[in-house]
Motif scaffolding. Structure first.
Motif, PDB file in Angstrom:
ATOM      1  N   GLY A  67      -5.458 -13.988  10.078  1.00  0.00           N
ATOM      2  CA  GLY A  67      -6.611 -13.654  10.128  1.00  0.00           C
ATOM      3  C   GLY A  67      -7.965 -13.678  11.161  1.00  0.00           C
ATOM      4  O   GLY A  67      -7.882 -14.799  11.147  1.00  0.00           O
ATOM      5  N   PHE A  68      -8.651 -12.790  11.531  1.00  0.00           N
ATOM      6  CA  PHE A  68      -9.433 -12.748  12.753  1.00  0.00           C
ATOM      7  C   PHE A  68     -10.990 -12.407  12.357  1.00  0.00           C
ATOM      8  O   PHE A  68     -11.100 -11.305  12.166  1.00  0.00           O
ATOM      9  CB  PHE A  68      -9.009 -12.220  13.578  1.00  0.00           C
ATOM     10  N   VAL A  69     -11.714 -13.153  12.921  1.00  0.00           N
ATOM     11  CA  VAL A  69     -12.978 -13.286  12.772  1.00  0.00           C
ATOM     12  C   VAL A  69     -13.800 -13.158  14.464  1.00  0.00           C
ATOM     13  O   VAL A  69     -13.519 -14.391  14.712  1.00  0.00           O
ATOM     14  CB  VAL A  69     -14.009 -14.587  11.538  1.00  0.00           C
ATOM     15  N   PRO A  70     -14.131 -12.100  15.046  1.00  0.00           N
ATOM     16  CA  PRO A  70     -14.494 -12.402  16.210  1.00  0.00           C
ATOM     17  C   PRO A  70     -16.096 -12.601  16.465  1.00  0.00           C
ATOM     18  O   PRO A  70     -16.827 -11.455  15.410  1.00  0.00           O
ATOM     19  CB  PRO A  70     -14.170 -10.692  16.973  1.00  0.00           C
ATOM     20  N   THR A  71     -16.603 -12.955  16.773  1.00  0.00           N
ATOM     21  CA  THR A  71     -18.240 -13.305  16.535  1.00  0.00           C
ATOM     22  C   THR A  71     -18.886 -14.211  18.349  1.00  0.00           C
ATOM     23  O   THR A  71     -17.916 -13.816  19.131  1.00  0.00           O
ATOM     24  CB  THR A  71     -18.538 -14.786  15.913  1.00  0.00           C
ATOM     25  N   MET A  72     -19.863 -13.657  17.507  1.00  0.00           N
ATOM     26  CA  MET A  72     -20.781 -14.297  19.805  1.00  0.00           C
ATOM     27  C   MET A  72     -21.446 -15.232  18.966  1.00  0.00           C
ATOM     28  O   MET A  72     -22.450 -15.919  20.095  1.00  0.00           O
ATOM     29  CB  MET A  72     -21.711 -13.423  19.848  1.00  0.00           C
ATOM     30  N   GLY A  73     -21.300 -16.290  18.215  1.00  0.00           N
ATOM     31  CA  GLY A  73     -21.313 -17.611  17.796  1.00  0.00           C
ATOM     32  C   GLY A  73     -22.351 -17.612  16.736  1.00  0.00           C
ATOM     33  O   GLY A  73     -23.254 -16.663  16.605  1.00  0.00           O
ATOM     34  N   PHE A  74     -23.651 -18.849  16.441  1.00  0.00           N
ATOM     35  CA  PHE A  74     -24.628 -19.408  16.102  1.00  0.00           C
ATOM     36  C   PHE A  74     -24.138 -18.567  14.938  1.00  0.00           C
ATOM     37  O   PHE A  74     -25.368 -17.524  14.421  1.00  0.00           O
ATOM     38  CB  PHE A  74     -25.838 -18.003  16.928  1.00  0.00           C
ATOM     39  N   LEU A  75     -23.108 -19.071  14.371  1.00  0.00           N
ATOM     40  CA  LEU A  75     -23.070 -18.372  13.255  1.00  0.00           C
ATOM     41  C   LEU A  75     -23.720 -18.190  11.877  1.00  0.00           C
ATOM     42  O   LEU A  75     -25.131 -19.754  11.126  1.00  0.00           O
ATOM     43  CB  LEU A  75     -21.498 -19.353  12.396  1.00  0.00           C
ATOM     44  N   HIS A  76     -23.922 -17.346  10.974  1.00  0.00           N
ATOM     45  CA  HIS A  76     -24.462 -17.579  10.145  1.00  0.00           C
ATOM     46  C   HIS A  76     -23.801 -17.341   8.879  1.00  0.00           C
ATOM     47  O   HIS A  76     -23.004 -17.263   9.159  1.00  0.00           O
ATOM     48  CB  HIS A  76     -26.622 -16.556  10.134  1.00  0.00           C
ATOM     49  N   GLU A  77     -25.293 -17.283   7.637  1.00  0.00           N
ATOM     50  CA  GLU A  77     -24.521 -16.582   6.403  1.00  0.00           C
ATOM     51  C   GLU A  77     -23.203 -15.499   6.224  1.00  0.00           C
ATOM     52  O   GLU A  77     -21.939 -15.730   5.713  1.00  0.00           O
ATOM     53  CB  GLU A  77     -25.285 -16.939   4.906  1.00  0.00           C
ATOM     54  N   GLY A  78     -23.773 -14.809   6.873  1.00  0.00           N
ATOM     55  CA  GLY A  78     -22.774 -13.095   6.986  1.00  0.00           C
ATOM     56  C   GLY A  78     -21.332 -13.740   7.682  1.00  0.00           C
ATOM     57  O   GLY A  78     -19.801 -13.266   7.288  1.00  0.00           O
ATOM     58  N   HIS A  79     -21.168 -14.419   8.682  1.00  0.00           N
ATOM     59  CA  HIS A  79     -19.610 -15.038   9.456  1.00  0.00           C
ATOM     60  C   HIS A  79     -19.554 -16.113   8.669  1.00  0.00           C
ATOM     61  O   HIS A  79     -18.248 -15.759   8.389  1.00  0.00           O
ATOM     62  CB  HIS A  79     -20.325 -15.475  10.990  1.00  0.00           C
ATOM     63  N   LEU A  93     -15.263 -15.202   7.234  1.00  0.00           N
ATOM     64  CA  LEU A  93     -14.349 -16.687   7.420  1.00  0.00           C
ATOM     65  C   LEU A  93     -14.035 -17.349   5.721  1.00  0.00           C
ATOM     66  O   LEU A  93     -12.939 -16.729   5.693  1.00  0.00           O
ATOM     67  CB  LEU A  93     -15.224 -17.506   7.740  1.00  0.00           C
ATOM     68  N   LYS A  94     -14.615 -16.891   4.987  1.00  0.00           N
ATOM     69  CA  LYS A  94     -14.124 -17.096   3.248  1.00  0.00           C
ATOM     70  C   LYS A  94     -12.846 -16.413   3.305  1.00  0.00           C
ATOM     71  O   LYS A  94     -11.474 -17.069   2.727  1.00  0.00           O
ATOM     72  CB  LYS A  94     -15.458 -17.678   2.765  1.00  0.00           C
ATOM     73  N   ARG A  95     -13.660 -14.847   3.594  1.00  0.00           N
ATOM     74  CA  ARG A  95     -12.239 -14.329   2.570  1.00  0.00           C
ATOM     75  C   ARG A  95     -10.978 -14.063   3.654  1.00  0.00           C
ATOM     76  O   ARG A  95     -10.000 -13.845   3.418  1.00  0.00           O
ATOM     77  CB  ARG A  95     -13.400 -12.429   3.455  1.00  0.00           C
ATOM     78  N   ALA A  96     -11.265 -14.377   5.037  1.00  0.00           N
ATOM     79  CA  ALA A  96     -10.185 -14.830   5.987  1.00  0.00           C
ATOM     80  C   ALA A  96      -9.304 -15.476   5.716  1.00  0.00           C
ATOM     81  O   ALA A  96      -7.976 -15.546   5.170  1.00  0.00           O
ATOM     82  CB  ALA A  96     -10.037 -14.610   7.864  1.00  0.00           C
TER      83      ALA A  96
END
Lengths: 289, 289
Positions: free
Chosen positions: B25-37, B41-44
């Motif tokens: 499971g992959f979550v691509p981000t630009m960092g500075f993680l917030h609740e949405g990210h 991650l929980k779903r993945a």
């Protein structure tokens, strides 16, 4: 050999094979297989557990004035040849299957395209890179095989694999030549008998160029002139281009060093032939591979 | 959790995991993680054997006047959060690692981009699609997770995966909302207290639109006017857009039917907020999901 016509079936099959750690050798073609293709298949057969051949005449890489509809096709013959070469999976999708709706994305090739044969075929390599991106995702090969005869295509594919980080090893396969050195091509049968004798000068001029570089010549213009002069003096063919570039970047070069390609195209009465050699040139005299 | 900074190490690790038939499971981000990210991650984490998070501020998707250099970064905090969410592999490459030489290819997005937020960001989605093509080839995920809050990005990714035949399942994850319905965003803290109270109208106007469609309204202009009127009467915010399109194609529509998105953007004094709902509309009255 299994013939697969849908993307979904192909991906399912490949995912199963990869879960068994099988290596996959892939030869993408537009069909109407000739000796060059068979050489690629033999090499793929030697180096992989599974060999996949694709046959797909890709409309996206034909220009508006080019011959998509009349491009030669003979699936039955191709199928027999593939079987003889030990192909495991033959991927043979329809245009509808590959481009089922209007595409929202495509690959744009920004370098390596506006020289050599690509110069007169705007958009051609965008079409090649787009269909290969699709095929790479469908076949997920360990290794992909391309003939170095079309050195510009190999250069574009090298950029595609490297820039997009496809986990694929590109295997460029050497040009297969007749005994007298003429690069094999299904188009050679269109040479008149006299032209066939003369055409040997194409490779002869390239080996002479290599020799001159080995002896110390490092000026690309001098080499290009020497190649052109030899072709003009020994054939009735018309030179389309004789070029020297860095390889695979296909950039102009002032002083021969590093990996370079000498590439040429010559028009005979009914057929246009191409040939090339790629050299590793170091600064010392004789430093050529 | 292992932090990986090179493409080669990441591909080697993933190829090993896939040979063991692990789902990724992959979550691509630009960092500075917030609740949405974290929701992604929980779903993945729930749905896969291995969870990969990438953190990469992608210069290619920033316009010349945009804030690439000042984009917020906090790797230590991101790393702790990722660890807490059970991430297995954190891919954290440098710009140099991702774009180590001039690129000869890029992805061009030809549809779905010249509407909504993309209208004012030419080239943005080319940059997004290009880096995702690279990341998909590096991480080779089974499933990729994106928040539907940025519905246009999800539409572009849907086109990318579908048109290029990536063997990846796209998982759009629902918008997470505050108790009063406001879509969660790290930007909400920039609302003045009065604006925070007013901002509830964004989602309220979308649910009112859904109700009107359930009651039989099928004219998109009537719905857009109703949404705009409600926002204007209940906030001091300035409407940037209120639009209705087919989804994920993002085409204009004359009569509401099929899958449609109602999307809006409203500018408050210090912050611009977006929100949307996606509806499945059938011809019968009440036929809305």
């Amino acid at each position: 050999m299994r013939v697969i016509t849908t993307i979904k079936d192909m991906q399912t099959e490949i995912i199963n094979l990869k879960a068994q750690s099988k290596s996959i050798g892939f030869v993408p073609t537009m069909g109407f297989l000739h000796e060059g293709h068979l050489t690629l298949l033999k090499r793929a057969r030697e180096e992989n557990n599974i060999v996949v051949l694709s046959i797909f005449v890709n409309p996206l890489q034909f220009g508006p004035t080019e011959d998509f509809s009349t491009y030669p096709r003979d699936f039955d013959r191709d199928q027999s040849l593939a079987d003889c070469e030990g192909v495991d999976l033959l991927f043979y999708p329809s245009v509808e299957e590959m481009y089922h709706h209007s595409s929202s994305v495509r690959v744009t090739v920004q370098e390596r395209t506006d020289v050599l044969c690509g110069k007169s075929r705007p958009g051609h390599f965008d079409g090649v890179a787009t269909v290969l991106t699709k095929l790479f995702n469908i076949v997920m090969p360990t290794r992909a095989y391309f003939g170095i005869k079309d050195a510009q295509q190999v250069a574009v594919v090298e950029g595609l694999i490297s820039d997009f980080n496809f986990p694929i090893e590109l295997i460029p396969v050497d040009i297969v030549r007749e005994e007298d050195g003429l690069a094999k091509s299904s188009r050679n049968v269109n040479l008149l008998p006299e032209e066939r004798s003369e055409a040997v000068v194409l490779y002869k001029s390239l080996t002479a160029a290599k020799k001159a570089i080995e002896e110390g010549e490092r000026n690309p213009q001098t080499i290009k002139d020497q190649v052109s002069d030899m072709i003009r003096s020994e054939t009735h063919g018309q030179i389309d281009y004789v070029e020297i570039y860095t390889y695979p970047q296909l950039k102009e070069i002032q002083n021969l060093e590093g990996t370079c390609i000498i590439a040429l195209a010559v028009k005979f009465s009914k057929v246009r032939l191409i040939d090339n050699i790629i050299l590793e040139i170091s600064q010392e005299i004789g430093g050529v591979k």
